[in-house]
Design a protein around this motif. Structure first.
Motif, mmCIF file in Angstrom:
data_model
loop_
_atom_site.group_PDB
_atom_site.id
_atom_site.type_symbol
_atom_site.label_atom_id
_atom_site.label_comp_id
_atom_site.label_asym_id
_atom_site.label_seq_id
_atom_site.Cartn_x
_atom_site.Cartn_y
_atom_site.Cartn_z
ATOM 1 N N UNK A 62 0.498 10.653 10.354
ATOM 2 C CA UNK A 62 1.679 11.026 10.076
ATOM 3 C C UNK A 62 2.383 12.011 9.110
ATOM 4 N N UNK B 244 7.403 12.222 6.929
ATOM 5 C CA UNK B 244 7.581 10.923 7.461
ATOM 6 C C UNK B 244 8.477 10.598 6.186
ATOM 7 N N UNK B 245 8.914 9.518 5.641
ATOM 8 C CA UNK B 245 9.169 8.866 4.683
ATOM 9 C C UNK B 245 8.346 7.845 4.379
ATOM 10 N N UNK B 246 6.835 7.994 5.737
ATOM 11 C CA UNK B 246 5.894 7.193 4.997
ATOM 12 C C UNK B 246 4.846 7.416 4.235
ATOM 13 N N UNK B 247 4.651 6.662 3.549
ATOM 14 C CA UNK B 247 3.848 7.539 2.189
ATOM 15 C C UNK B 247 2.177 7.591 2.927
ATOM 16 N N UNK B 248 1.310 9.042 3.173
ATOM 17 C CA UNK B 248 -0.158 9.266 2.957
ATOM 18 C C UNK B 248 -0.822 8.138 2.316
ATOM 19 N N UNK B 249 -1.687 7.414 2.259
ATOM 20 C CA UNK B 249 -2.079 5.754 2.180
ATOM 21 C C UNK B 249 -3.313 7.086 2.133
ATOM 22 N N UNK C 267 7.225 4.787 -1.285
ATOM 23 C CA UNK C 267 8.585 3.855 -0.110
ATOM 24 C C UNK C 267 9.620 4.068 -1.127
ATOM 25 N N UNK C 268 10.585 4.101 -0.868
ATOM 26 C CA UNK C 268 11.390 3.123 -0.892
ATOM 27 C C UNK C 268 13.070 3.098 -0.132
ATOM 28 N N UNK C 269 13.982 2.411 -0.319
ATOM 29 C CA UNK C 269 14.739 1.864 0.771
ATOM 30 C C UNK C 269 15.743 1.222 0.299
ATOM 31 N N UNK D 64 7.977 0.909 -2.978
ATOM 32 C CA UNK D 64 6.743 0.322 -2.876
ATOM 33 C C UNK D 64 5.678 1.487 -3.639
ATOM 34 N N UNK E 124 2.039 3.041 -4.816
ATOM 35 C CA UNK E 124 0.690 3.244 -4.270
ATOM 36 C C UNK E 124 -0.468 3.767 -5.596
ATOM 37 N N UNK F 183 -1.465 2.449 11.162
ATOM 38 C CA UNK F 183 -0.086 3.136 11.752
ATOM 39 C C UNK F 183 0.267 3.136 13.094
ATOM 40 N N UNK F 184 1.663 3.470 13.149
ATOM 41 C CA UNK F 184 1.807 3.965 14.478
ATOM 42 C C UNK F 184 2.163 5.635 13.974
#
Lengths: 116, 116
Positions: free
Chosen positions: B8, B11-16, B58-60, B70, B72, B115-116
């Motif tokens: 993705x 996205x707010x999701x980290x690209x690890x 990633x932070x919420x 989290x 990484x 990942x999705x």
């Protein structure tokens, strides 16, 4: 600070044992609308807590629909068993088609911890 | 779904990257009031991103003041270096005295991801 189990008795923070143990980090972005999500999410939290090797759960979602849920487990085997639970598999499929725009699942081994 | 790096792009999701790598799970409960927290939190996110071995974040935080962040990292050494950064140490002290009712820090090794 403590490096052993969490000293906080009344908290949203999971009371995990001394490491090593395992954590599943589930970061997600919801689609718009409920579409049965809230009810299923509550059911999955309850069902996970009944599984062998379950140690605890922490979950936060903000007003933008971004969430992080971390579940804690005794072993990789307990994580695999939960992943393959039939009701959980049905929820995972609905998650992929209906509830999430995107997500990441990361299976991790907890090496160290400390608490305030 | 992909097991390699996050597909993705927006996205707010980290690209690890592909595992193994490390994740620091920071779960916290805030005290009431800002007390300089928001400004320092933004500064720490920026500063962390400048450190050697940083891979993503990633932070919420929800409306009850419960948060999961989290970060990484490439290695345990990069996590140790960040923990000992002087500006970060000052923030950690303020966190213990002013900003957090309670927290857990868990240092983990990422074994698998999808990942999705």
């Amino acid at each position: 600070m403590s490096t052993a189990s969490n000293p906080n008795s009344n908290s949203n923070i999971a009371k995990t044992p001394a490491p090593p143990y395992y954590a599943v980090i589930f970061t997600s972005e919801r689609t718009d609308g409920d579409n049965g999500y809230d009810k299923m999410a509550d059911r999955m939290v309850e069902l996970a807590a009944e599984q062998p090797g379950y140690l605890g759960n922490e979950s936060v979602r903000d007003s933008n629909g971004v969430g992080i849920t971390v579940s804690y487990w005794e072993s990789l085997e307990s994580i695999k068993n939960w992943k393959e639970n039939p009701l959980h598999l049905a929820a995972q499929r609905k998650g992929q088609t209906d509830w999430y725009q995107s997500y990441a699942v990361r299976i991790t081994r907890v090496e160290r911890q400390y608490f305030l």
